[in-house]
Write a protein that holds these residues in place. Structure first.
Motif, PDB file in Angstrom:
ATOM      1  N   ILE A 143      57.869  55.511  66.871  1.00 29.74           N
ATOM      2  CA  ILE A 143      56.581  56.061  66.453  1.00 29.74           C
ATOM      3  C   ILE A 143      55.640  56.212  67.640  1.00 29.74           C
ATOM      4  N   HIS A 144      55.612  55.217  68.517  1.00 25.06           N
ATOM      5  CA  HIS A 144      54.764  55.330  69.705  1.00 25.06           C
ATOM      6  C   HIS A 144      55.271  56.416  70.655  1.00 25.06           C
ATOM      7  N   ALA A 145      56.584  56.559  70.777  1.00 20.48           N
ATOM      8  CA  ALA A 145      57.157  57.601  71.635  1.00 20.48           C
ATOM      9  C   ALA A 145      56.814  58.998  71.129  1.00 20.48           C
ATOM     10  N   LYS A 146      56.631  59.132  69.835  1.00 21.85           N
ATOM     11  CA  LYS A 146      56.273  60.424  69.237  1.00 21.85           C
ATOM     12  C   LYS A 146      54.767  60.671  69.274  1.00 21.85           C
ATOM     13  N   GLY A 147      54.007  59.713  69.828  1.00 23.35           N
ATOM     14  CA  GLY A 147      52.564  59.916  69.981  1.00 23.35           C
ATOM     15  C   GLY A 147      51.715  59.447  68.829  1.00 23.35           C
ATOM     16  N   PHE A 148      52.268  58.610  67.971  1.00 26.71           N
ATOM     17  CA  PHE A 148      51.537  58.111  66.806  1.00 26.71           C
ATOM     18  C   PHE A 148      51.239  56.625  66.968  1.00 26.71           C
ATOM     19  N   ASP A 149      50.276  56.149  66.191  1.00 31.47           N
ATOM     20  CA  ASP A 149      50.027  54.719  66.039  1.00 31.47           C
ATOM     21  C   ASP A 149      50.596  54.305  64.697  1.00 31.47           C
ATOM     22  N   LEU A 150      51.320  53.205  64.666  1.00 32.36           N
ATOM     23  CA  LEU A 150      51.833  52.663  63.422  1.00 32.36           C
ATOM     24  C   LEU A 150      50.718  51.845  62.790  1.00 32.36           C
ATOM     25  N   GLU A 151      50.135  52.350  61.710  1.00 31.98           N
ATOM     26  CA  GLU A 151      48.986  51.699  61.086  1.00 31.98           C
ATOM     27  C   GLU A 151      49.394  50.619  60.087  1.00 31.98           C
ATOM     28  N   ASP A 152      50.465  50.866  59.339  1.00 29.09           N
ATOM     29  CA  ASP A 152      50.891  49.871  58.356  1.00 29.09           C
ATOM     30  C   ASP A 152      52.265  50.253  57.819  1.00 29.09           C
ATOM     31  N   VAL A 153      52.932  49.268  57.274  1.00 33.13           N
ATOM     32  CA  VAL A 153      54.210  49.455  56.595  1.00 33.13           C
ATOM     33  C   VAL A 153      54.142  48.679  55.293  1.00 33.13           C
TER      34      VAL A 153
ATOM     35  N   PRO B 183      56.675  65.649  58.279  1.00 31.16           N
ATOM     36  CA  PRO B 183      58.088  65.863  57.921  1.00 31.16           C
ATOM     37  C   PRO B 183      59.027  65.635  59.100  1.00 31.16           C
ATOM     38  N   ALA B 184      58.621  66.063  60.295  1.00 31.78           N
ATOM     39  CA  ALA B 184      59.463  65.851  61.480  1.00 31.78           C
ATOM     40  C   ALA B 184      59.611  64.363  61.773  1.00 31.78           C
TER      41      ALA B 184
ATOM     42  N   THR C 292      53.142  58.748  55.722  1.00 30.46           N
ATOM     43  CA  THR C 292      51.825  59.240  55.345  1.00 30.46           C
ATOM     44  C   THR C 292      50.768  58.808  56.356  1.00 30.46           C
ATOM     45  N   THR C 293      49.578  59.301  56.167  1.00 32.43           N
ATOM     46  CA  THR C 293      48.440  58.860  56.969  1.00 32.43           C
ATOM     47  C   THR C 293      47.592  57.940  56.118  1.00 32.43           C
ATOM     48  N   PRO C 294      46.808  57.067  56.758  1.00 30.29           N
ATOM     49  CA  PRO C 294      45.909  56.215  55.977  1.00 30.29           C
ATOM     50  C   PRO C 294      44.882  57.086  55.254  1.00 30.29           C
ATOM     51  N   GLY C 295      44.511  56.691  54.075  1.00 27.50           N
ATOM     52  CA  GLY C 295      43.524  57.449  53.315  1.00 27.50           C
ATOM     53  C   GLY C 295      42.117  57.205  53.816  1.00 27.50           C
ATOM     54  N   ILE C 296      41.194  57.927  53.247  1.00 27.40           N
ATOM     55  CA  ILE C 296      39.800  57.797  53.650  1.00 27.40           C
ATOM     56  C   ILE C 296      39.263  56.403  53.334  1.00 27.40           C
TER      57      ILE C 296
ATOM     58  N   VAL D 224      50.964  56.260  59.520  1.00 26.84           N
ATOM     59  CA  VAL D 224      50.763  56.565  60.930  1.00 26.84           C
ATOM     60  C   VAL D 224      49.477  57.364  61.109  1.00 26.84           C
ATOM     61  N   ASP D 225      48.981  57.353  62.320  1.00 27.85           N
ATOM     62  CA  ASP D 225      47.801  58.148  62.659  1.00 27.85           C
ATOM     63  C   ASP D 225      47.876  58.457  64.144  1.00 27.85           C
ATOM     64  N   ARG D 226      47.013  59.336  64.620  1.00 26.13           N
ATOM     65  CA  ARG D 226      46.922  59.600  66.054  1.00 26.13           C
ATOM     66  C   ARG D 226      45.567  60.210  66.357  1.00 26.13           C
ATOM     67  N   GLU D 227      45.195  60.147  67.617  1.00 27.40           N
ATOM     68  CA  GLU D 227      43.866  60.570  68.050  1.00 27.40           C
ATOM     69  C   GLU D 227      43.536  61.994  67.654  1.00 27.40           C
ATOM     70  N   GLU D 228      44.457  62.919  67.855  1.00 26.96           N
ATOM     71  CA  GLU D 228      44.156  64.324  67.627  1.00 26.96           C
ATOM     72  C   GLU D 228      44.348  64.761  66.183  1.00 26.96           C
ATOM     73  N   GLY D 229      44.582  63.826  65.288  1.00 25.56           N
ATOM     74  CA  GLY D 229      44.817  64.187  63.895  1.00 25.56           C
ATOM     75  C   GLY D 229      46.273  64.579  63.704  1.00 25.56           C
TER      76      GLY D 229
END
Length: 191
Positions: free
Chosen positions: A17-27, A54-55, A80-84, A42-47
């Motif tokens: 996940i980090h290699a793909k440019g994401f932060d692992l927020e929770d499992v 899917p990738a 998924t991404t964390p919700g609001i 997951v989430d990342r700085e640029e959205g």
């Protein structure tokens, strides 16, 4: 064989996940007989655009297929991404929320405002009381709980200016002639 523990899933996926440019927020791992599920947030700085999840989900499936932890038991994978409603707990959450309305709970009060610039663990919070704008410094260590608020209209330009400008990729304020866009600093670089 049941699905692996949350800790095992984190160990399996963190590097990818980090290699793909994401932060692992929770499992979240739920073992429920034939309907086990693994939810990876997951989430990342640029959205995150529509094609990214899917990738990443395919990459995660390949990792899971390459280990015996899952056995033959079927499971559902949700990436998924964390919700609001995700609490703002890390500095990166605050950076990503800049310009958004937020409710902050401190030890002795609750404060509504707009997330401004974060520097050295101190947040600039833009508040509006009886029509008067002000800024307030809030140390992140003093925050008991904070959650982004849902807004149904665009923010005012004067609030966004005090919050540090409009972050790229976010909607312009209602009276946008009065404000300029700002670029986000690179990872690890404070403004």
């Amino acid at each position: 064989m049941p699905v692996p523990s949350k800790e095992r899933v984190i160990a399996l996926l963190s590097d990818l996940i980090h290699a793909k440019g994401f932060d692992l927020e929770d499992v979240n791992v739920v073992s429920a007989g034939k309907h086990s599920a693994v939810k990876v947030m997951v989430d990342r700085e640029e959205g995150i655009d529509l094609d990214a999840l899917p990738a990443l989900s395919r990459d995660i499936s390949e990792v899971f297929d390459g280990v015996s932890d899952f056995g033959e038991a079927p499971y559902i994978l949700e990436v998924t991404t964390p919700g609001i409603d995700r609490p703002l707990t890390e500095e990166r959450h605050w950076r990503r929320a800049r310009g958004r309305a937020v409710r902050i709970e401190l030890a002795d009060e609750k404060v509504d405002g707009r997330v401004g610039v974060l520097a050295d663990g101190v947040l600039t919070l833009v508040t509006r009381t009886k029509g008067v704008l002000a800024t307030r410094s809030v140390a992140l260590t003093d925050v008991v709980k904070a959650v982004v608020q849902v807004e149904f209209s665009r923010p005012k330009a004067d609030e966004m200016e005090l919050a540090g400008g409009v972050v790229d990729g976010r909607p312009a304020p209602a009276d946008s002639d009065a404000i300029v866009n700002v670029e986000e600093p690179e990872e690890g670089v404070d403004k």
